[in-house]
Design a protein around this motif. Structure first.
Motif, PDB file in Angstrom:
ATOM      1  N   GLY A 141       0.705  -0.935   0.190  1.00 38.27           N
ATOM      2  CA  GLY A 141       0.065  -0.246   0.584  1.00 38.27           C
ATOM      3  C   GLY A 141       0.690   1.280  -0.124  1.00 38.27           C
ATOM      4  N   LYS A 142       1.776   1.031  -0.264  1.00 37.95           N
ATOM      5  CA  LYS A 142       2.775   2.627  -0.251  1.00 37.95           C
ATOM      6  C   LYS A 142       3.437   2.675  -1.812  1.00 37.95           C
ATOM      7  N   ASP A 143       3.702   3.546  -1.320  1.00 34.84           N
ATOM      8  CA  ASP A 143       4.162   5.207  -3.283  1.00 34.84           C
ATOM      9  C   ASP A 143       5.758   4.335  -3.614  1.00 34.84           C
ATOM     10  N   PRO A 144       5.730   3.301  -4.512  1.00 33.69           N
ATOM     11  CA  PRO A 144       7.014   2.562  -5.299  1.00 33.69           C
ATOM     12  C   PRO A 144       8.088   4.584  -5.505  1.00 33.69           C
ATOM     13  N   SER A 145       7.241   5.245  -5.470  1.00 34.76           N
ATOM     14  CA  SER A 145       7.994   6.460  -6.089  1.00 34.76           C
ATOM     15  C   SER A 145       8.478   7.234  -4.964  1.00 34.76           C
ATOM     16  N   MET A 146       8.104   7.160  -3.826  1.00 32.49           N
ATOM     17  CA  MET A 146       9.010   8.062  -2.787  1.00 32.49           C
ATOM     18  C   MET A 146       9.372   7.216  -1.518  1.00 32.49           C
ATOM     19  N   THR A 147       9.317   5.509  -1.945  1.00 30.80           N
ATOM     20  CA  THR A 147      10.185   4.976  -1.477  1.00 30.80           C
ATOM     21  C   THR A 147      11.296   4.277  -1.599  1.00 30.80           C
ATOM     22  N   VAL A 148      12.885   4.738  -0.899  1.00 35.53           N
ATOM     23  CA  VAL A 148      14.532   4.928  -1.023  1.00 35.53           C
ATOM     24  C   VAL A 148      14.792   3.451  -1.362  1.00 35.53           C
ATOM     25  N   ARG A 149      15.707   3.546  -2.221  1.00 39.40           N
ATOM     26  CA  ARG A 149      15.603   2.192  -3.536  1.00 39.40           C
ATOM     27  C   ARG A 149      17.254   1.650  -3.184  1.00 39.40           C
ATOM     28  N   ALA A 150      17.583   0.345  -3.065  1.00 40.51           N
ATOM     29  CA  ALA A 150      19.067   0.314  -3.119  1.00 40.51           C
ATOM     30  C   ALA A 150      19.999   1.082  -3.573  1.00 40.51           C
ATOM     31  N   PRO A 151      21.476   1.591  -2.969  1.00 34.83           N
ATOM     32  CA  PRO A 151      22.805   1.664  -4.035  1.00 34.83           C
ATOM     33  C   PRO A 151      22.873   0.927  -5.315  1.00 34.83           C
ATOM     34  N   ALA A 152      23.662   1.245  -5.789  1.00 37.64           N
ATOM     35  CA  ALA A 152      23.780  -0.066  -7.024  1.00 37.64           C
ATOM     36  C   ALA A 152      24.765  -0.699  -6.385  1.00 37.64           C
ATOM     37  N   SER A 153      25.659   0.235  -5.428  1.00 40.05           N
ATOM     38  CA  SER A 153      26.940  -1.276  -4.989  1.00 40.05           C
ATOM     39  C   SER A 153      26.097  -1.747  -3.628  1.00 40.05           C
ATOM     40  N   TRP A 154      25.160  -2.472  -3.961  1.00 38.78           N
ATOM     41  CA  TRP A 154      24.595  -3.560  -2.790  1.00 38.78           C
ATOM     42  C   TRP A 154      24.525  -4.621  -3.835  1.00 38.78           C
ATOM     43  N   ASP A 155      24.120  -5.018  -5.316  1.00 36.03           N
ATOM     44  CA  ASP A 155      24.311  -5.992  -5.757  1.00 36.03           C
ATOM     45  C   ASP A 155      22.644  -6.446  -6.058  1.00 36.03           C
TER      46      ASP A 155
END
Length: 299
Positions: A141-155
């Motif tokens: 029920g959350k907005d994916p445009s507002m949630t924090v994405r993992a950095p690319a370094s996490w793979d």
């Protein structure tokens, strides 16, 4: 009348005249009960029953053989959506809650502060990052445009949103309340002295109210006690905590992995009360502020 007879398979019989001592003999073919073929309605009812039986057998085969029940199906039915149910098996066991007023079993969780006690609490309350997909965020029920994405370094790929396990947050809060009981042992940080314990008590209270346990405690007569004494050691159905903790420890990304805010991302506005709180504690070190997350907590 003739139509009704046809529906129920009416058969015509003729009276046989017998002399004394005669034994009835089989009648000629013309005198035997009339042989009728099943009516259209009878055929339809039989066909429907056969079709219904085949349909049920097919549904049973498809449900239990081709598509077995989902992982942790029982827990899913009793819980809000969580993508973690797809990632590990969580057994449910019967456990006795040790609620004695005295520390009968010398539990480390009830001991006064020490390095050994701190290590035990640190393990079960250790916070860490996990990741979920955009589809999971929507299911929450959350907005994916507002949630924090993992950095690319996490793979973790391009479709990885950062989350935290509620279990560790709740135990983290319980540990914070525990530490507030021993101000002479644990350093008292300005913001943490009041705000953090109040926040944590509220979180724990809401979770207990959400659970609304209706397990019951019996009473006993105890030596030296004149009033009924509650037996608080009740039986409960519990999720396997060790299974969840093991998975958490094996898969988490430690909070020491700093996540920097990219340029141009959508941001939530501060509420007036939260802004007032943060402004009152400007200049404090990052682990002492709510924004820094009280040890990276993320609040």
């Amino acid at each position: 009348m003739e139509r009704l007879r046809g529906l129920v398979g009416y058969e015509k019989y003729e009276k046989i005249q017998l002399e004394d001592g005669d034994v009835p003999q089989p009648q000629d073919e013309d005198c035997t009960p009339s042989q009728r073929t099943p009516s259209n309605l009878t055929r339809a009812v039989a066909g429907f029953n056969l079709f219904f039986l085949v349909l049920n057998l097919f549904a049973f085969f498809k449900l239990y053989v081709v598509f077995p029940q989902a992982r942790n199906q029982q827990l899913r039915e009793q819980s809000f959506f969580s993508p973690i149910f797809d990632r590990l098996d969580i057994p449910v066991t019967t456990k006795t809650i040790n609620a004695s007023l005295a520390n009968e079993d010398d539990s480390i969780w009830r001991k006064t502060p020490s390095p050994e006690v701190d290590a035990a609490w640190e393990r079960v309350s250790k916070l860490g990052y996990h990741t979920i997909s955009t589809a999971d965020v929507l299911a929450l029920g959350k907005d994916p445009s507002m949630t924090v994405r993992a950095p690319a370094s996490w793979d973790r790929g391009d479709d990885a949103h950062i989350v935290q396990i509620d279990m560790t947050h709740q135990i983290h809060c319980l540990n914070a309340v525990r530490q507030a009981m021993y101000p002479e042992y644990y350093p008292v940080r300005k913001l943490m002295k009041d705000v953090h314990p109040q926040h944590c008590l509220h979180v724990l209270l809401q979770n207990l109210m959400c659970d609304a346990s209706v397990n019951v405690m019996t009473y006993n007569w105890m030596e030296t006690q004149q009033n009924p004494f509650p037996d608080m050691n009740i039986q409960r159905k519990c999720r396997d905590f060790d299974a969840v903790l093991d998975w958490h420890e094996r898969t988490l990304v430690p909070l020491s992995e700093k996540v920097k805010k990219p340029e141009g991302v959508k941001q939530l506005p501060l509420t007036p009360k939260l802004k007032e709180l943060l402004d009152a504690h400007k200049g404090e070190s990052s682990d002492e502020t709510v924004g820094g997350g009280h040890e990276g907590h993320g609040h």
